[in-house]
Design a protein around this motif. Structure first.
Motif, PDB file in Angstrom:
ATOM      1  N   HIS A 295     -22.497 -76.909  20.302  1.00  0.00           N
ATOM      2  CA  HIS A 295     -21.607 -75.627  20.189  1.00  0.00           C
ATOM      3  C   HIS A 295     -20.140 -76.202  19.451  1.00  0.00           C
ATOM      4  O   HIS A 295     -19.718 -75.895  18.612  1.00  0.00           O
ATOM      5  N   TYR A 296     -19.800 -77.596  20.676  1.00  0.00           N
ATOM      6  CA  TYR A 296     -18.185 -77.320  20.326  1.00  0.00           C
ATOM      7  C   TYR A 296     -18.138 -78.672  19.455  1.00  0.00           C
ATOM      8  O   TYR A 296     -17.422 -78.734  18.343  1.00  0.00           O
ATOM      9  N   VAL A 297     -19.600 -79.410  19.245  1.00  0.00           N
ATOM     10  CA  VAL A 297     -18.671 -80.416  18.409  1.00  0.00           C
ATOM     11  C   VAL A 297     -19.424 -80.184  17.072  1.00  0.00           C
ATOM     12  O   VAL A 297     -18.877 -80.400  15.700  1.00  0.00           O
ATOM     13  N   LEU A 298     -20.492 -78.981  17.142  1.00  0.00           N
ATOM     14  CA  LEU A 298     -20.620 -78.391  15.651  1.00  0.00           C
ATOM     15  C   LEU A 298     -19.228 -77.586  15.339  1.00  0.00           C
ATOM     16  O   LEU A 298     -19.876 -77.025  14.213  1.00  0.00           O
ATOM     17  N   ASN A 299     -18.578 -77.456  15.564  1.00  0.00           N
ATOM     18  CA  ASN A 299     -18.153 -76.862  15.749  1.00  0.00           C
ATOM     19  C   ASN A 299     -18.243 -75.007  15.333  1.00  0.00           C
ATOM     20  O   ASN A 299     -17.546 -74.188  14.455  1.00  0.00           O
ATOM     21  N   HIS A 300     -19.205 -74.442  15.969  1.00  0.00           N
ATOM     22  CA  HIS A 300     -20.029 -73.262  15.828  1.00  0.00           C
ATOM     23  C   HIS A 300     -18.409 -71.610  16.401  1.00  0.00           C
ATOM     24  O   HIS A 300     -18.752 -71.035  15.265  1.00  0.00           O
ATOM     25  N   ILE A 301     -17.699 -71.949  16.963  1.00  0.00           N
ATOM     26  CA  ILE A 301     -17.617 -71.355  17.454  1.00  0.00           C
ATOM     27  C   ILE A 301     -15.975 -70.557  15.979  1.00  0.00           C
ATOM     28  O   ILE A 301     -15.680 -70.078  15.879  1.00  0.00           O
ATOM     29  N   PRO A 302     -15.430 -72.037  15.531  1.00  0.00           N
ATOM     30  CA  PRO A 302     -14.377 -71.889  14.524  1.00  0.00           C
ATOM     31  C   PRO A 302     -14.903 -71.398  13.325  1.00  0.00           C
ATOM     32  O   PRO A 302     -15.016 -70.030  12.619  1.00  0.00           O
ATOM     33  N   LYS A 303     -16.251 -72.020  13.204  1.00  0.00           N
ATOM     34  CA  LYS A 303     -17.262 -71.388  12.030  1.00  0.00           C
ATOM     35  C   LYS A 303     -17.725 -69.742  12.117  1.00  0.00           C
ATOM     36  O   LYS A 303     -17.201 -69.296  11.608  1.00  0.00           O
ATOM     37  N   GLU A 304     -18.292 -69.325  13.293  1.00  0.00           N
ATOM     38  CA  GLU A 304     -18.527 -68.448  13.617  1.00  0.00           C
ATOM     39  C   GLU A 304     -17.111 -67.034  13.628  1.00  0.00           C
ATOM     40  O   GLU A 304     -17.057 -65.751  12.845  1.00  0.00           O
ATOM     41  N   LEU A 305     -16.002 -67.413  13.499  1.00  0.00           N
ATOM     42  CA  LEU A 305     -14.819 -66.942  13.596  1.00  0.00           C
ATOM     43  C   LEU A 305     -14.270 -66.520  11.991  1.00  0.00           C
ATOM     44  O   LEU A 305     -13.909 -65.521  11.483  1.00  0.00           O
ATOM     45  N   ALA A 306     -14.383 -67.594  11.094  1.00  0.00           N
ATOM     46  CA  ALA A 306     -14.091 -67.465   9.989  1.00  0.00           C
ATOM     47  C   ALA A 306     -14.888 -66.880   9.130  1.00  0.00           C
ATOM     48  O   ALA A 306     -15.084 -66.140   8.577  1.00  0.00           O
ATOM     49  N   GLY A 307     -16.241 -67.073  10.010  1.00  0.00           N
ATOM     50  CA  GLY A 307     -17.734 -66.218   9.250  1.00  0.00           C
ATOM     51  C   GLY A 307     -17.508 -64.800   9.264  1.00  0.00           C
ATOM     52  O   GLY A 307     -17.110 -63.691   8.491  1.00  0.00           O
ATOM     53  N   MET A 308     -16.833 -64.625  10.661  1.00  0.00           N
ATOM     54  CA  MET A 308     -16.070 -62.843  10.777  1.00  0.00           C
ATOM     55  C   MET A 308     -15.043 -61.952   9.574  1.00  0.00           C
ATOM     56  O   MET A 308     -15.672 -61.648   9.320  1.00  0.00           O
ATOM     57  N   ALA A 309     -14.764 -63.321   9.879  1.00  0.00           N
ATOM     58  CA  ALA A 309     -13.125 -62.615   9.211  1.00  0.00           C
ATOM     59  C   ALA A 309     -13.031 -62.493   7.777  1.00  0.00           C
ATOM     60  O   ALA A 309     -13.019 -61.332   6.476  1.00  0.00           O
ATOM     61  N   ALA A 310     -14.246 -63.203   7.409  1.00  0.00           N
ATOM     62  CA  ALA A 310     -14.333 -62.991   5.513  1.00  0.00           C
ATOM     63  C   ALA A 310     -16.115 -61.994   5.372  1.00  0.00           C
ATOM     64  O   ALA A 310     -16.175 -61.116   4.687  1.00  0.00           O
ATOM     65  N   GLY A 311     -16.563 -61.808   6.287  1.00  0.00           N
ATOM     66  CA  GLY A 311     -17.594 -60.480   6.122  1.00  0.00           C
ATOM     67  C   GLY A 311     -17.198 -59.461   6.895  1.00  0.00           C
ATOM     68  O   GLY A 311     -17.240 -58.770   5.837  1.00  0.00           O
ATOM     69  N   LEU A 312     -15.993 -59.080   7.910  1.00  0.00           N
ATOM     70  CA  LEU A 312     -15.597 -58.022   7.657  1.00  0.00           C
ATOM     71  C   LEU A 312     -14.052 -58.030   6.477  1.00  0.00           C
ATOM     72  O   LEU A 312     -13.630 -56.796   6.208  1.00  0.00           O
ATOM     73  N   PHE A 313     -13.563 -58.780   5.895  1.00  0.00           N
ATOM     74  CA  PHE A 313     -13.457 -58.219   4.430  1.00  0.00           C
ATOM     75  C   PHE A 313     -13.998 -57.497   3.824  1.00  0.00           C
ATOM     76  O   PHE A 313     -13.497 -56.253   3.459  1.00  0.00           O
ATOM     77  N   PHE A 314     -15.164 -57.922   3.231  1.00  0.00           N
ATOM     78  CA  PHE A 314     -15.957 -57.332   2.489  1.00  0.00           C
ATOM     79  C   PHE A 314     -16.427 -55.856   3.502  1.00  0.00           C
ATOM     80  O   PHE A 314     -16.658 -54.888   2.614  1.00  0.00           O
ATOM     81  N   VAL A 315     -16.527 -55.758   4.950  1.00  0.00           N
ATOM     82  CA  VAL A 315     -17.248 -54.314   5.635  1.00  0.00           C
ATOM     83  C   VAL A 315     -16.004 -53.530   5.491  1.00  0.00           C
ATOM     84  O   VAL A 315     -16.227 -52.391   5.291  1.00  0.00           O
ATOM     85  N   PHE A 316     -14.542 -53.987   5.791  1.00  0.00           N
ATOM     86  CA  PHE A 316     -13.770 -52.899   6.503  1.00  0.00           C
ATOM     87  C   PHE A 316     -13.821 -52.180   4.326  1.00  0.00           C
ATOM     88  O   PHE A 316     -12.732 -51.363   4.275  1.00  0.00           O
ATOM     89  N   TRP A 317     -13.552 -52.804   3.167  1.00  0.00           N
ATOM     90  CA  TRP A 317     -13.418 -52.233   1.540  1.00  0.00           C
ATOM     91  C   TRP A 317     -14.661 -51.866   1.855  1.00  0.00           C
ATOM     92  O   TRP A 317     -14.619 -50.652   1.256  1.00  0.00           O
ATOM     93  N   ALA A 318     -16.090 -52.255   1.902  1.00  0.00           N
ATOM     94  CA  ALA A 318     -17.188 -50.849   1.526  1.00  0.00           C
ATOM     95  C   ALA A 318     -16.715 -49.725   2.358  1.00  0.00           C
ATOM     96  O   ALA A 318     -17.328 -48.786   1.612  1.00  0.00           O
TER      97      ALA A 318
END
Ligand SMILES: [Zn+2]
Length: 451
Positions: free
Chosen positions: A295-318
């Protein structure tokens, strides 16, 4: 980023993200998860079907696991529907409007009225979900997974509510204020404000967890294990120092097995449950540690946070658009403020309802994203112990069997249920993949390690 699908009921960031948590897992990726069994088909034997024997339970436990998985699913579905119904009832019965009037009568300052309104909302929500929480704990105790007494369970709930009341009302008051000052673009501002908050909550999680559980340095009582884990660290280059490895005293609460990575930057750490050190061979813990390293080496935490941020943009708008439509349709009946219905206190709960609905709808998207990462971490973990244990395939399959038995995981969950609600691939898929994964056989090389 835990090793297992379930964890202790830690409500660590529930307060900060009282709203966010309901859809925090959404992370909305368009990426479709490769089937855990066939994702690296090049290294598996295509003629061999997903092994149905890789994970098995003795007959008595099998029956228990099937019943438990049905009950858990029912509780999950009822919980999701109830959380939406509860908000709807609060609005439609005009209790929300009455609550706002009550807070206005009791206090004179507007911001204090808001704090009282949202605090009351959190208390009522907690009480409303209590029967289902009790049922969940009863079931967990009946099947011998939780060993936590009712006093301890209530204590954890009280602590969770305390943290929620400390952080939740000011946060909602702030969001509510944003809706008032920017009635058209509020969803965009709330999204922008939530970005640093998401990072902050990831950073603060390890600091809040000790309120609920006891931790000690892993090296304190397991120096030999730590020395072996350092071999994995050397192979993966993760630089997880021994003072970042912790043992959690989970056995006073649970019979489950788990390990996880948490925190970012200065709070980053690896946590292993003492149930695992007590009951698993060191080789299997090496694999679990390798998985978490992945999870660390493959940067899963930053990727998950980035995915969450991108998803939230859509979720907030909708959600804003949907909440606006609801307010136009039901505003008068729900006694929302006529001029700017969503910026009133009860009107803000319409937004909460829309966010919660988005959370329920997007749950499979978030889980698909998560299962993909977990599968990657499984591959990484199995490759990481190559050369450090005698037989990586056997070790990993055995680890998954121990894990499945400890949590009474259903060996054959419905594919739809797995798709919708599993944050990790099913134990059957994970064990089935591991049993056939040997990239070095025949002179090949691993996906993440050459040798
Ligand atoms: Zn994991």
């Amino acid at each position: 980023m835990s090793f297992s699908r379930r964890g202790l009921p830690v409500i660590c960031v529930a307060a900060l993200f009282a709203i966010l948590t309901s859809w925090a897992a959404c992370a909305c990726s368009a990426q479709s998860a490769p089937s855990p069994v066939t994702a690296t088909a090049a290294t598996t034997n295509p003629a061999q079907p997903a092994s149905s024997q890789a994970y098995s339970l003795p007959p008595g436990k099998l029956a228990q696991a099937i019943t438990l998985s049905r009950i858990s699913l029912a509780l999950e579905v009822i919980g999701s529907l109830w959380s939406l119904a509860f908000l709807w009832i609060l609005l439609a019965s005009r209790w929300a409007a009455h609550l706002a009037t009550w807070s206005e009568r009791l206090l004179s300052r507007r911001w204090m009225q808001g704090l009282l309104f949202f605090a009351a909302f959190f208390v009522i929500s907690t009480l409303a979900s209590l029967p289902l929480d009790v049922a969940g704990h009863l079931v967990s105790r009946h099947y011998g997974i939780s060993v936590l007494g009712w006093a301890g369970w209530l204590g954890d709930h009280a602590k969770g509510l305390g943290i929620t009341l400390l952080l939740g009302p000011p946060l909602l008051l702030f969001f509510n204020w944003i809706v008032r000052v920017s009635p058209r673009r509020y969803w965009l501002w709330i999204w922008l404000v939530s970005l640093p908050l998401i990072v902050l909550s990831a950073f603060a999680e390890p600091l809040i967890e000790p309120i609920f559980n006891q931790y000690e340095p892993l090296a304190k009582n397991h120096p030999v294990l730590v020395a072996r884990l350092e071999q994995v660290v050397a192979r993966t280059g993760t630089k997880i120092a021994p003072n970042r490895m912790f043992l959690m005293k989970a056995s006073i609460k649970s019979n489950g097995l788990n390990a996880y990575v948490t925190g970012i930057g200065a709070t980053k750490r690896f946590v292993l449950w003492d149930t695992a050190t007590d009951r698993l061979p060191d080789d299997e813990i090496l694999f679990i540690f390798g998985h978490e390293n992945g999870h660390y080496v493959l940067n899963h935490i930053p990727k998950e946070l980035a995915g969450m941020a991108a998803g939230l943009f859509f979720v907030f708008w909708a959600s804003a658009a949907f909440a606006g439509a609801l307010a136009r349709r039901f505003g008068t009946r729900w006694q929302l403020d006529e001029a700017t219905p969503l910026s009133s206190r009860p009107g803000f709960l319409v937004l909460v309802f829309a966010f919660s609905l988005a959370g329920v709808i997007l749950q499979p998207a978030g889980n698909t994203f998560s299962r993909h990462f977990e599968h990657e971490a499984d591959i990484y973990g199995q490759e990481a112990i190559h050369g450090l244990v005698t037989d990586p395939q056997k070790t990993v399959v055995s680890a998954f069997n121990h894990l499945g038995e400890a949590w009474l995981e259903d060996p054959n969950p419905s594919p739809f249920v797995e798709f919708w609600s599993y944050s990790h691939p099913s134990v059957q898929h994970r064990a089935g993949f591991a049993a056939h994964y040997d990239p070095w056989a025949g002179g090949g090389q691993g996906r993440f390690f050459e040798k």
